[in-house]
Design a protein around this motif. Structure first.
Motif, short mmCIF file in Angstrom:
data_model
loop_
_atom_site.label_atom_id
_atom_site.label_comp_id
_atom_site.label_asym_id
_atom_site.label_seq_id
_atom_site.Cartn_x
_atom_site.Cartn_y
_atom_site.Cartn_z
N ALA A 52 0.80 -1.23 0.00
CA ALA A 52 0.00 0.00 0.00
C ALA A 52 0.83 1.28 0.00
CB ALA A 52 -0.99 0.00 1.16
N VAL A 53 1.95 1.26 -0.71
CA VAL A 53 2.73 2.49 -0.90
C VAL A 53 2.07 3.26 -2.04
CG1 VAL A 53 4.96 3.47 -1.53
CG2 VAL A 53 4.86 1.41 -0.12
N LYS A 54 1.84 4.53 -1.84
CA LYS A 54 1.21 5.37 -2.86
C LYS A 54 2.26 5.76 -3.90
CE LYS A 54 -1.65 9.51 -3.32
NZ LYS A 54 -2.24 10.63 -2.57
N VAL A 55 1.99 5.47 -5.17
CA VAL A 55 2.86 5.84 -6.28
C VAL A 55 2.11 6.89 -7.09
CG1 VAL A 55 4.14 5.04 -8.29
CG2 VAL A 55 3.85 3.51 -6.32
N GLU A 56 2.59 8.13 -7.05
CA GLU A 56 1.94 9.23 -7.75
C GLU A 56 2.67 9.51 -9.05
OE1 GLU A 56 0.52 12.63 -5.14
OE2 GLU A 56 2.07 11.66 -3.90
N LYS B 212 4.47 6.69 1.94
CA LYS B 212 3.68 5.91 2.88
C LYS B 212 3.99 6.43 4.28
CE LYS B 212 2.50 1.41 4.64
NZ LYS B 212 1.60 0.43 4.13
N SER B 213 2.97 6.48 5.11
CA SER B 213 3.14 6.93 6.48
C SER B 213 4.18 6.05 7.17
CB SER B 213 1.80 6.83 7.21
OG SER B 213 1.94 7.25 8.55
N GLY B 214 5.12 6.70 7.85
CA GLY B 214 6.18 5.99 8.55
C GLY B 214 7.46 5.86 7.74
N TYR B 215 7.42 6.32 6.47
CA TYR B 215 8.58 6.23 5.58
C TYR B 215 8.85 7.60 4.95
CZ TYR B 215 8.12 1.17 5.87
OH TYR B 215 8.05 -0.12 6.33
N GLN B 216 10.09 7.82 4.56
CA GLN B 216 10.44 9.06 3.88
C GLN B 216 9.93 9.02 2.44
OE1 GLN B 216 14.67 9.78 4.17
NE2 GLN B 216 14.65 9.74 6.40
N THR B 217 9.33 10.11 2.00
CA THR B 217 8.83 10.23 0.63
C THR B 217 10.00 10.38 -0.33
OG1 THR B 217 6.77 11.21 1.39
CG2 THR B 217 7.39 11.64 -0.90
N GLN B 218 9.89 9.73 -1.49
CA GLN B 218 10.92 9.86 -2.53
C GLN B 218 10.28 10.35 -3.82
OE1 GLN B 218 13.56 6.64 -3.49
NE2 GLN B 218 13.67 5.94 -1.38
N GLU B 219 11.00 11.21 -4.53
CA GLU B 219 10.56 11.65 -5.86
C GLU B 219 11.64 11.25 -6.85
OE1 GLU B 219 9.76 15.90 -7.76
OE2 GLU B 219 8.41 15.44 -6.09
N ILE B 220 11.21 10.63 -7.96
CA ILE B 220 12.15 10.10 -8.95
C ILE B 220 11.83 10.70 -10.31
CG2 ILE B 220 12.97 7.99 -10.07
CD1 ILE B 220 11.92 6.52 -7.48
N LYS B 221 12.85 11.26 -10.96
CA LYS B 221 12.68 11.77 -12.33
C LYS B 221 12.90 10.63 -13.30
CE LYS B 221 14.16 16.46 -11.38
NZ LYS B 221 15.11 17.53 -11.70
N ILE B 222 12.04 10.57 -14.32
CA ILE B 222 12.13 9.52 -15.33
C ILE B 222 12.79 10.09 -16.57
CG2 ILE B 222 10.86 7.81 -16.66
CD1 ILE B 222 10.62 7.56 -13.57
N VAL C 232 11.61 0.04 -15.02
CA VAL C 232 11.47 -0.90 -13.92
C VAL C 232 12.31 -0.38 -12.76
CG1 VAL C 232 11.78 -3.28 -13.15
CG2 VAL C 232 11.15 -2.82 -15.53
N PHE C 233 11.71 -0.30 -11.60
CA PHE C 233 12.37 0.30 -10.45
C PHE C 233 12.45 -0.67 -9.29
CE2 PHE C 233 10.33 3.69 -12.78
CZ PHE C 233 11.35 4.60 -12.92
N LEU C 234 13.52 -0.56 -8.53
CA LEU C 234 13.60 -1.14 -7.20
C LEU C 234 13.79 0.05 -6.29
CD1 LEU C 234 13.71 -3.38 -5.15
CD2 LEU C 234 16.15 -3.63 -5.63
N ILE C 235 12.76 0.37 -5.54
CA ILE C 235 12.76 1.56 -4.70
C ILE C 235 12.87 1.12 -3.24
CG2 ILE C 235 11.46 3.61 -4.02
CD1 ILE C 235 10.07 3.37 -6.81
N LYS C 236 13.87 1.64 -2.56
CA LYS C 236 14.07 1.31 -1.14
C LYS C 236 13.69 2.52 -0.31
CE LYS C 236 17.71 -1.97 -2.19
NZ LYS C 236 19.05 -2.45 -1.91
N LEU C 237 12.68 2.35 0.54
CA LEU C 237 12.23 3.44 1.39
C LEU C 237 12.87 3.38 2.76
CD1 LEU C 237 8.39 3.68 0.66
CD2 LEU C 237 10.23 5.05 -0.29
N LYS C 238 13.27 4.55 3.25
CA LYS C 238 13.83 4.66 4.60
C LYS C 238 12.69 4.94 5.57
CE LYS C 238 18.28 6.57 3.23
NZ LYS C 238 19.20 7.70 3.37
N GLU C 239 12.77 4.33 6.73
CA GLU C 239 11.79 4.62 7.77
C GLU C 239 12.08 5.98 8.38
OE1 GLU C 239 11.45 1.47 10.63
OE2 GLU C 239 11.38 -0.08 9.07
#
Length: 119
Positions: free
Chosen positions: A37-41, A93-103, A111-118
């Motif tokens: 349930a990570v939001k991908v905008e 996602k709540s509890g994790y740092q938001t990331q923004e990625i330029k394509i 194809v992405f492997l995205i690692k979120l920091k708490e």
């Protein structure tokens, strides 16, 4: 005359349209486990231009990762005359740092492997 017909046929049959496919997995940087349930905008993309293949619906500008942290979306048919358009994605996602990625605009399939920091 034959050459003109041949050139016209080649130009007519050559497609200048295509899809952008955006897929990947979102994991915890801490333990590598997929995050549900990570939001991908989708930023810089017109509304209702993407199809969420996990839920089988067209999405306005965001969708969510599944229970394993996977996501996949496909655009409607768009012009690729000058390559794929530039856009950005934001994952949050709540509890994790938001990331923004330029394509990169020249990448049609991403194809992405995205690692979120708490937090």
């Amino acid at each position: 005359m034959r050459n003109l017909i041949l050139i016209f046929s080649i130009l007519f049959l050559t497609s200048c349209e295509g899809y952008i496919i955006l897929s990947g997995k979102i994991t915890s940087e801490k333990n590598g486990v997929g995050i549900e349930a990570v939001k991908v905008e989708l930023l810089d993309i017109p509304p209702r231009d993407y199809y969420d293949s996990v839920r089988n619906v067209y999405v306005d500008s965001f969708f969510y990762s599944n229970e394993n942290g996977n996501f996949i979306a496909r655009s409607k048919m768009i012009s690729m005359v000058y390559g794929a358009p530039k856009y950005r994605i934001r994952v949050s996602k709540s509890g994790y740092q938001t990331q923004e990625i330029k394509i990169n605009k020249n990448k049609r399939d991403s194809v992405f492997l995205i690692k979120l920091k708490e937090n």
